[in-house]
Each structure stands twice: as C-alpha cells, then as structure tokens.
Design an enzyme around this catalytic site. Structure first.
Site, PDB file in Angstrom:
ATOM      1  CB  SER A 115      -0.990  -0.020   1.164  1.00  0.00           C
ATOM      2  OG  SER A 115      -1.885   1.045   1.049  1.00  0.00           O
ATOM      3  CG  ASP A 170      -8.331  -1.323  -1.682  1.00  0.00           C
ATOM      4  OD1 ASP A 170      -8.798  -0.566  -0.821  1.00  0.00           O
ATOM      5  OD2 ASP A 170      -7.108  -1.564  -1.806  1.00  0.00           O
ATOM      6  CG  HIS A 202      -6.264  -1.383   1.586  1.00  0.00           C
ATOM      7  ND1 HIS A 202      -5.738  -1.028   0.368  1.00  0.00           N
ATOM      8  CD2 HIS A 202      -5.381  -0.921   2.500  1.00  0.00           C
ATOM      9  CE1 HIS A 202      -4.604  -0.368   0.541  1.00  0.00           C
ATOM     10  NE2 HIS A 202      -4.361  -0.303   1.831  1.00  0.00           N
TER      11      HIS A 202
END
Length: 229
Positions: A115, A170, A202
């Site tokens: 991320s 996500d 996510h």
C-alpha cells in the site's frame, strides 16, 4: 507484516537463496489521522490520487532506504539483483496504524511492502535506483501528478519491471487508482503486469502472494543467485 503474510500463507515467505529483512517505518505526524503520531513512511495530505504528494517526506525516506540498499551492495549483492516492493498505507484495515502498516521487506536481492510502500518503492526505484531488478506493488498507487511520472518523462533509461496486484473491492485505495498507475507507467516505458483480484479488499490474499512468489523466482532464480555469489 511478517506475521500477516504467515497467516495468509500458513507459512513464512521464504526462499533458500534470498535473505528477508523487515525494517520499520519511523514515527511521524500523519495528516490523514489529524496529525496523530503514526509509524508511516511519509506523510500524505489525504488518501487520494487527486492531490499533491508530500514530496519532502517522500524524499527524506528515499535517502534512508537508499542507505539500506547501499548496505546490501557493500555486503556483495549486485544492484541488478535487488528488487523493490512497496510498503503500506497509513490507515487501511484497522482503526489505528499497526505493524502491518509500517514494515518494508528488504530481501537480500529484494525490497518490499504493501500500500503506502507501493508509492514509496516506486519513488525509490524509478527516481533513484532504476537499475534494480524489479518492483512489485500490492494495493498501491501513485498520485496523478506524481514526481515519478515527471522523472520518467525524461526518458533514456532502462527501467525495472513492475508487478502489481489490487483487489476489486478495495474501498481505501481504489482499484481504479492502481489501474491508472499501471497504465501511466506503461505509457512511460515501464513493463507492467497488473492482476485484478475479485472481491478482495485492502488486504493481502493467498492468491496474490502465490503469484508474487512465482514472479520473484522468475526475476531472481536460485541458479542465477549461485552464479552471482
């Protein structure tokens, strides 16, 4: 992060010919958490692809992570055998940033994360170390006017391959942001592979970790590792 991966794979992510190190991001005020101290690699003005980058904090961490790369090179690792993965975003899957958010992989010939680290690693590789072996991005993105794009517009360099995975469900880092990042980098000369993961939020999934492991072995095969020692 290491424990998270172990939970997903039911085993550690290991390679006989690759050493894995897990550095931790420093504590800093994090704007999306209203200035609360958090272990994140750099600051963001907000979690969005349509805002300026906090380039000052990104560049400072590029300097720190370059030091880690330099240490690996001094230990005898060829720079072309280093592969960069991305880190983790500030507040993805729980109320407060946790250990999943603040770690980066440093494999003997690889760097890695998830991320926010995706952004960090792309800055590190494409702006500072374009001669590394490759980059992989899990649930990550670059801002629309990223300094990475601006640097790559200059052309004239051989660029590391990019491997990406992103969940279609996500809601923090939108799947479309990842797709846009892949498309933009491809248009600027980067060889990209983008894997959409149906119904994945996510988070990391077993499917993407298995694909990632296979890709790592194509970039850093064991036989080649023996020859380079």
């Amino acid at each position: 992060m290491r424990q998270w991966i172990k939970q997903v794979l039911n085993q550690d992510l290991t390679f006989q010919h690759i050493k894995i190190i897990y550095p931790t991001a420093p504590t800093r005020p994090y704007t999306p958490l209203k200035g609360e101290l958090s272990n994140v690699w750099f600051d963001r003005f907000k979690i969005s692809n349509d805002c300026p980058e906090h380039i000052e904090s990104i560049d400072k961490m590029c300097q720190v992570l370059t030091g880690l790369i330099d240490e690996e090179i001094k230990s005898g690792i060829q720079k072309s055998r280093i592969l960069i993965e991305e880190l983790y975003d500030g507040r993805p899957c729980c109320a407060q940033p946790c250990s999943k958010h603040r770690e980066i992989f440093l494999l003997q010939r690889l760097l890695g994360g998830f991320s926010m680290g995706s952004c960090m690693a792309m800055h590190l590789a494409y702006r500072n170390h374009p001669d590394v072996a490759g980059v992989f991005v899990l649930s990550g993105f670059l801002n629309k006017e990223s300094a990475v794009y601006q640097d790559l517009q200059q052309g004239g360099r051989t660029l590391p391959e990019l491997f990406q995975c992103h969940g279609t469900a996500d809601e923090l880092v939108l799947h479309s942001w990842g797709e846009e990042t892949s498309s933009k980098l491809k248009s600027l000369g980067v060889t990209t592979t983008f894997h959409s993961l149906p119904n994945v939020y996510h988070e990391i999934s077993k499917t993407e970790m298995e694909r990632l492991k296979s890709w790592i072995l194509t970039k850093l095969p064991e036989e080649t590792a023996r020859q380079s020692v």
